[in-house]
Design a protein around this motif. Structure first.
Motif, PDB file in Angstrom:
ATOM      1  N   GLY A 233      39.018  41.470  37.814  1.00 56.54           N
ATOM      2  CA  GLY A 233      38.286  42.332  39.269  1.00 56.54           C
ATOM      3  C   GLY A 233      37.139  40.876  39.531  1.00 56.54           C
ATOM      4  O   GLY A 233      36.484  41.577  40.789  1.00 56.54           O
ATOM      5  N   HIS A 234      37.454  40.034  39.777  1.00 52.51           N
ATOM      6  CA  HIS A 234      36.301  38.347  39.892  1.00 52.51           C
ATOM      7  C   HIS A 234      37.524  37.316  40.296  1.00 52.51           C
ATOM      8  O   HIS A 234      38.400  37.114  39.767  1.00 52.51           O
ATOM      9  CB  HIS A 234      35.443  38.553  38.933  1.00 52.51           C
TER      10      HIS A 234
ATOM     11  N   ASN B 228      39.718  46.369  38.462  1.00 52.08           N
ATOM     12  CA  ASN B 228      39.026  45.774  37.166  1.00 52.08           C
ATOM     13  C   ASN B 228      40.041  46.772  35.387  1.00 52.08           C
ATOM     14  O   ASN B 228      39.777  46.031  34.999  1.00 52.08           O
ATOM     15  CB  ASN B 228      37.650  45.549  36.780  1.00 52.08           C
TER      16      ASN B 228
ATOM     17  N   ASP C 178      32.389  34.549  40.704  1.00 48.06           N
ATOM     18  CA  ASP C 178      32.852  35.263  42.285  1.00 48.06           C
ATOM     19  C   ASP C 178      32.032  33.347  42.869  1.00 48.06           C
ATOM     20  O   ASP C 178      32.048  33.750  43.552  1.00 48.06           O
ATOM     21  CB  ASP C 178      32.089  36.197  42.047  1.00 48.06           C
TER      22      ASP C 178
ATOM     23  N   HIS D  98      36.528  43.415  43.112  1.00 45.28           N
ATOM     24  CA  HIS D  98      35.969  43.748  41.908  1.00 45.28           C
ATOM     25  C   HIS D  98      36.329  45.530  41.802  1.00 45.28           C
ATOM     26  O   HIS D  98      36.076  45.729  40.386  1.00 45.28           O
ATOM     27  CB  HIS D  98      34.873  43.606  42.406  1.00 45.28           C
ATOM     28  N   GLN D  99      37.330  46.115  42.317  1.00 46.29           N
ATOM     29  CA  GLN D  99      38.058  47.716  41.920  1.00 46.29           C
ATOM     30  C   GLN D  99      39.179  47.158  41.015  1.00 46.29           C
ATOM     31  O   GLN D  99      39.359  48.290  40.785  1.00 46.29           O
ATOM     32  CB  GLN D  99      38.102  48.225  43.022  1.00 46.29           C
TER      33      GLN D  99
END
Length: 122
Positions: free
Chosen positions: A71-72, A36, A89, A33-34
């Protein structure tokens, strides 16, 4: 840690992971997720647990049309052709029919255009 589904075998046989000092080769979903484009300057997207560096495409960066996927793991969302965040996700193993075919087409498209940098571990 366990690799999601049968991906571990597929990755080792069919994908060359790009080695980069600043990108890890394994990601939890929280770590992914970071990446992105906002929190970190590199944009990563996963499909079926395979993580692609899509930074070279302006479409996934902040403020652009596909940024929701940045980020997914976007497997289910892309299989359903949806921009709805509830499909990010998610476990793709329950997809059937046309959704499986759509996901495979997305996987082929991304693997032809972007380097594989790692995998999602669950």
């Amino acid at each position: 840690r366990r690799v999601h589904g049968e991906f571990d075998i597929e990755l080792s046989r069919s994908c060359d992971i790009m080695s980069a000092d600043n990108i890890p080769s394994e990601f939890t979903l929280a770590e992914l997720h970071q990446w992105n484009g906002a929190q970190k300057p590199i944009v990563l997207v996963a499909l079926k647990g395979v993580v692609y560096d899509v930074t070279s495409s302006g479409m996934y960066g902040p403020g652009n049309s596909y940024h929701i996927f940045a980020g997914h793991d976007a497997s289910v969302a892309l299989a359903k052709m949806s921009l709805e965040p509830q499909f990010l996700d998610m476990d793709w193993s329950s997809l059937q029919g046309d959704e499986v075919e759509a996901l495979e087409q997305w996987c082929q498209r991304l693997s032809q255009k972007y380097p594989v940098v790692g995998r999602v571990i669950r």
